[in-house]
Motif scaffolding. Structure first.
Motif, PDB file in Angstrom:
ATOM      1  N   ALA A 139       0.813  -1.404  -0.088  1.00  0.00           N
ATOM      2  CA  ALA A 139      -0.093   0.116  -0.243  1.00  0.00           C
ATOM      3  C   ALA A 139       0.821   1.329  -0.100  1.00  0.00           C
ATOM      4  O   ALA A 139       0.497   2.228  -0.477  1.00  0.00           O
ATOM      5  CB  ALA A 139      -0.906  -0.190   0.947  1.00  0.00           C
ATOM      6  N   ALA A 140       1.876   1.180   0.729  1.00  0.00           N
ATOM      7  CA  ALA A 140       2.913   2.317   0.767  1.00  0.00           C
ATOM      8  C   ALA A 140       3.695   2.722  -0.383  1.00  0.00           C
ATOM      9  O   ALA A 140       3.900   3.713  -0.874  1.00  0.00           O
ATOM     10  CB  ALA A 140       3.873   2.051   1.892  1.00  0.00           C
ATOM     11  N   LEU A 141       3.791   1.693  -1.325  1.00  0.00           N
ATOM     12  CA  LEU A 141       4.462   1.819  -2.453  1.00  0.00           C
ATOM     13  C   LEU A 141       3.624   2.323  -3.692  1.00  0.00           C
ATOM     14  O   LEU A 141       3.996   2.716  -4.880  1.00  0.00           O
ATOM     15  CB  LEU A 141       4.944   0.241  -2.805  1.00  0.00           C
ATOM     16  N   GLY A 142       2.287   2.447  -3.587  1.00  0.00           N
ATOM     17  CA  GLY A 142       1.305   2.812  -4.515  1.00  0.00           C
ATOM     18  C   GLY A 142       0.770   2.066  -5.343  1.00  0.00           C
ATOM     19  O   GLY A 142       0.031   2.398  -6.512  1.00  0.00           O
ATOM     20  N   LEU A 143       1.206   0.658  -5.524  1.00  0.00           N
ATOM     21  CA  LEU A 143       0.766  -0.366  -6.388  1.00  0.00           C
ATOM     22  C   LEU A 143      -0.812  -0.629  -6.263  1.00  0.00           C
ATOM     23  O   LEU A 143      -1.301  -0.456  -7.233  1.00  0.00           O
ATOM     24  CB  LEU A 143       1.459  -1.574  -6.230  1.00  0.00           C
ATOM     25  N   ALA A 200      10.750  -1.107  -2.262  1.00  0.00           N
ATOM     26  CA  ALA A 200      11.369   0.212  -3.003  1.00  0.00           C
ATOM     27  C   ALA A 200      12.376   0.043  -4.152  1.00  0.00           C
ATOM     28  O   ALA A 200      12.391   0.697  -5.183  1.00  0.00           O
ATOM     29  CB  ALA A 200      12.068   1.261  -1.729  1.00  0.00           C
ATOM     30  N   ALA A 201      13.397  -0.923  -3.782  1.00  0.00           N
ATOM     31  CA  ALA A 201      14.426  -1.136  -4.694  1.00  0.00           C
ATOM     32  C   ALA A 201      13.701  -1.886  -5.958  1.00  0.00           C
ATOM     33  O   ALA A 201      14.092  -1.392  -7.204  1.00  0.00           O
ATOM     34  CB  ALA A 201      15.417  -2.126  -4.102  1.00  0.00           C
ATOM     35  N   THR A 202      13.105  -2.817  -5.863  1.00  0.00           N
ATOM     36  CA  THR A 202      12.429  -3.273  -7.219  1.00  0.00           C
ATOM     37  C   THR A 202      11.645  -2.283  -7.913  1.00  0.00           C
ATOM     38  O   THR A 202      11.782  -2.457  -9.283  1.00  0.00           O
ATOM     39  CB  THR A 202      11.216  -4.372  -6.523  1.00  0.00           C
ATOM     40  N   MET A 203      10.761  -1.501  -7.319  1.00  0.00           N
ATOM     41  CA  MET A 203       9.881  -0.455  -7.936  1.00  0.00           C
ATOM     42  C   MET A 203      11.116   0.518  -8.731  1.00  0.00           C
ATOM     43  O   MET A 203      10.937   0.670  -9.807  1.00  0.00           O
ATOM     44  CB  MET A 203       9.457   0.326  -6.927  1.00  0.00           C
ATOM     45  N   ALA A 204      12.167   0.588  -8.400  1.00  0.00           N
ATOM     46  CA  ALA A 204      13.264   1.507  -8.833  1.00  0.00           C
ATOM     47  C   ALA A 204      13.874   0.747  -9.957  1.00  0.00           C
ATOM     48  O   ALA A 204      13.968   1.094 -11.181  1.00  0.00           O
ATOM     49  CB  ALA A 204      14.201   1.860  -7.773  1.00  0.00           C
ATOM     50  N   ASN A 205      14.229  -0.495  -9.677  1.00  0.00           N
ATOM     51  CA  ASN A 205      14.873  -1.378 -10.704  1.00  0.00           C
ATOM     52  C   ASN A 205      13.908  -1.641 -11.936  1.00  0.00           C
ATOM     53  O   ASN A 205      14.353  -1.598 -12.951  1.00  0.00           O
ATOM     54  CB  ASN A 205      15.126  -2.808 -10.119  1.00  0.00           C
ATOM     55  N   LEU A 206      12.688  -1.303 -11.724  1.00  0.00           N
ATOM     56  CA  LEU A 206      11.691  -1.630 -12.902  1.00  0.00           C
ATOM     57  C   LEU A 206      11.304  -0.160 -13.547  1.00  0.00           C
ATOM     58  O   LEU A 206      10.531  -0.169 -14.382  1.00  0.00           O
ATOM     59  CB  LEU A 206      10.597  -2.245 -12.434  1.00  0.00           C
ATOM     60  N   GLY A 207      11.810   1.095 -13.130  1.00  0.00           N
ATOM     61  CA  GLY A 207      11.700   2.046 -13.738  1.00  0.00           C
ATOM     62  C   GLY A 207      10.326   2.969 -13.053  1.00  0.00           C
ATOM     63  O   GLY A 207      10.057   4.160 -13.447  1.00  0.00           O
ATOM     64  N   PHE A 208       9.712   2.154 -12.148  1.00  0.00           N
ATOM     65  CA  PHE A 208       8.309   2.840 -11.665  1.00  0.00           C
ATOM     66  C   PHE A 208       8.750   4.340 -11.026  1.00  0.00           C
ATOM     67  O   PHE A 208       8.148   5.173 -10.938  1.00  0.00           O
ATOM     68  CB  PHE A 208       7.864   1.851 -10.729  1.00  0.00           C
ATOM     69  N   GLN A 213       8.742  10.043 -10.602  1.00  0.00           N
ATOM     70  CA  GLN A 213       9.901  11.377 -10.035  1.00  0.00           C
ATOM     71  C   GLN A 213       9.963  12.248 -11.532  1.00  0.00           C
ATOM     72  O   GLN A 213       9.627  13.598 -11.038  1.00  0.00           O
ATOM     73  CB  GLN A 213      11.259  10.940  -9.710  1.00  0.00           C
ATOM     74  N   LEU A 214      10.066  11.530 -12.652  1.00  0.00           N
ATOM     75  CA  LEU A 214       9.945  12.730 -13.788  1.00  0.00           C
ATOM     76  C   LEU A 214       8.662  13.117 -14.181  1.00  0.00           C
ATOM     77  O   LEU A 214       8.720  14.642 -14.663  1.00  0.00           O
ATOM     78  CB  LEU A 214      10.824  11.903 -14.820  1.00  0.00           C
ATOM     79  N   THR A 215       7.882  12.493 -13.949  1.00  0.00           N
ATOM     80  CA  THR A 215       6.304  13.007 -14.408  1.00  0.00           C
ATOM     81  C   THR A 215       5.599  13.649 -13.191  1.00  0.00           C
ATOM     82  O   THR A 215       4.562  14.389 -13.407  1.00  0.00           O
ATOM     83  CB  THR A 215       5.441  12.018 -14.886  1.00  0.00           C
ATOM     84  N   GLY A 216       6.091  13.417 -12.033  1.00  0.00           N
ATOM     85  CA  GLY A 216       5.349  13.934 -10.980  1.00  0.00           C
ATOM     86  C   GLY A 216       4.180  13.367 -10.487  1.00  0.00           C
ATOM     87  O   GLY A 216       3.450  13.998  -9.672  1.00  0.00           O
ATOM     88  N   ARG A 217       3.854  12.095 -11.003  1.00  0.00           N
ATOM     89  CA  ARG A 217       2.639  11.265 -10.600  1.00  0.00           C
ATOM     90  C   ARG A 217       3.163  10.020 -10.892  1.00  0.00           C
ATOM     91  O   ARG A 217       3.635   9.507 -11.816  1.00  0.00           O
ATOM     92  CB  ARG A 217       1.305  11.691 -11.295  1.00  0.00           C
TER      93      ARG A 217
END
Length: 402
Positions: A139-143, A200-208, A213-217
């Motif tokens: 839930a904290a990761l936004g998925l 958190a690392a997995t979300m970063a590794n997959l580009g999420f 961060q780049l789109t703001g949403r």
């Protein structure tokens, strides 16, 4: 079951999914895994799903091939026995996996006083030590806000404990890595693996992470659409729902041939001025124009007519089916050599998997069922800790072990 880790001894003090999964994977590769629990079972001992007799199918699934010791962990002498098990001597021992708190009687500093080269892999919720489980980390990761159909704003928690399972697998990898390091330098280590960091690392590794961060949403929910490529579920004339994936240029062209819509798609390409065959991202961008063509083509054919043509072209597709139907699927369960019929502690006999990886050069060993709670208490206390029979009897009489 294989013998790659034969001779290694891993002690497990754990509950729930991540840490027991780590121990399970190590056991399936041949390690001797000794799990200790509270007398009467830990918090996961009666976790659903249950057999008709009330025993946990979940517990006996995650603890196949392990040995079980039952200790009263609320008493000082019980805690001392758990510490001695974790730090027991032996060149191929001193390996401990747990999700007990980083502070307390199973803290690394306390165990390292008993064995300086101890390797401990510790599952945590959050890296700061606060409580966190798969659903709350997810839930904290936004998925949950990305999962589901666009016309429904309610968050959707997936039913697969993905972060637990990823964490358990990573912990098994970390355990073997730390053991190899110990063999080189003789040093013990504690590896802390929080579910939050795995997520958190997995979300970063997959580009999420970078995308948000780049789109703001964060990414919007899109039902069963395959993000960034062409893929979605479609319904055939006879009501079969199939998931179609067209990632490579060949998959794309062959899917169009099988569906008989090559000319219609070419016309759309001319209208919008793109080539869908060369860029999977363009298929995703223009999916709202492409979907109606595919929907009509699927609706005009039965699954029996369509799927052979998709197979002939090497197109990736899959049928949606409930788990009871999957049990009859020869590739998944019915004829899969991964599974063997096993009689479990619940008294039930049903297929159980061994190691998920197959080693063609090695013969699979039989799947070993989960133990009964405390089944190996006397064996482990005598064989590993060297306690005499009279001492073990005293511990039983005083209710310290069972």
């Amino acid at each position: 079951m294989y013998d790659l880790l034969k001779g290694l001894r891993v002690v497990e003090g754990s509950a729930f999914v991540a840490a027991p999964t780590c121990g399970l994977y190590l056991a399936q590769m041949g390690a001797e895994v000794i799990r200790f629990d509270n007398i009467g079972g830990g918090p996961d001992f009666r976790r659903w799903p249950l057999s008709e007799s009330g025993l946990s199918l979940y517990w006996e699934g995650l603890n196949k091939g392990k040995k079980s010791v039952a200790i009263d962990l609320s008493r000082p002498e019980g805690k001392e026995i758990a510490q001695r098990l974790a730090a027991a001597p032996g060149e191929d021992g001193g390996l401990f996996v747990t999700n007990f708190p980083a502070e307390g009687f199973l803290a690394y500093e306390a165990l390292a006083k008993l064995r300086a080269d101890l390797v401990c892999v510790r599952v945590m919720g959050w890296a700061d030590g606060s409580q966190g489980m798969d659903y709350t980390i997810n839930a904290a990761l936004g998925l949950p806000q990305m999962t589901g159909h666009p016309d429904d704003e309610r968050p959707v928690n997936h039913v697969l404990a993905a972060w637990d399972l990823l964490t358990g697998a990573y912990c098994a990898f970390a355990m073997v890595s730390a053991l190899l390091a110990r063999q080189r330098d003789g040093q013990g280590r504690e590896v802390r693996v929080p579910l939050s960091d795995v997520g958190a690392a997995t979300m970063a590794n997959l580009g999420f992470m970078a995308e948000a961060q780049l789109t703001g949403r964060q990414r919007e929910r899109m039902g069963n659409d395959l993000y960034g490529a062409f893929g979605r579920d479609f319904v055939t004339r006879d009501g079969q729902r199939l998931m179609l994936l067209c990632v490579t240029p060949r998959q794309w062209s062959k899917a169009l041939e099988a569906l008989g819509i090559t000319r219609e798609v070419a016309s759309l390409e001319g209208e919008v001025g793109v080539s869908f065959a060369t860029d999977e991202g363009l298929r995703f961008t223009h999916r709202d124009r492409l979907y109606p063509l595919f929907e009509r083509a699927f609706a005009a054919r039965t699954a029996g007519e369509l799927t052979p043509a998709l197979d002939a072209g090497g197109v990736t597709w899959g049928a949606y089916q409930p788990l009871e139907a999957a049990l009859r699927d020869r590739r998944l369960y019915k004829d899969n050599p991964l599974f063997q019929d096993v009689r479990h502690p619940s008294g039930l006999t049903y297929p159980a998997p061994g190691a998920m990886g197959t080693i063609p050069q090695d013969e699979r060993r039989p799947v070993i069922p989960a133990p009964r709670l405390g089944q190996h208490t006397d064996e482990v206390l005598a064989g590993l800790l060297g306690l005499p029979g009279a001492e073990i009897a005293r511990l039983h009489d005083q209710g310290i072990v069972a």
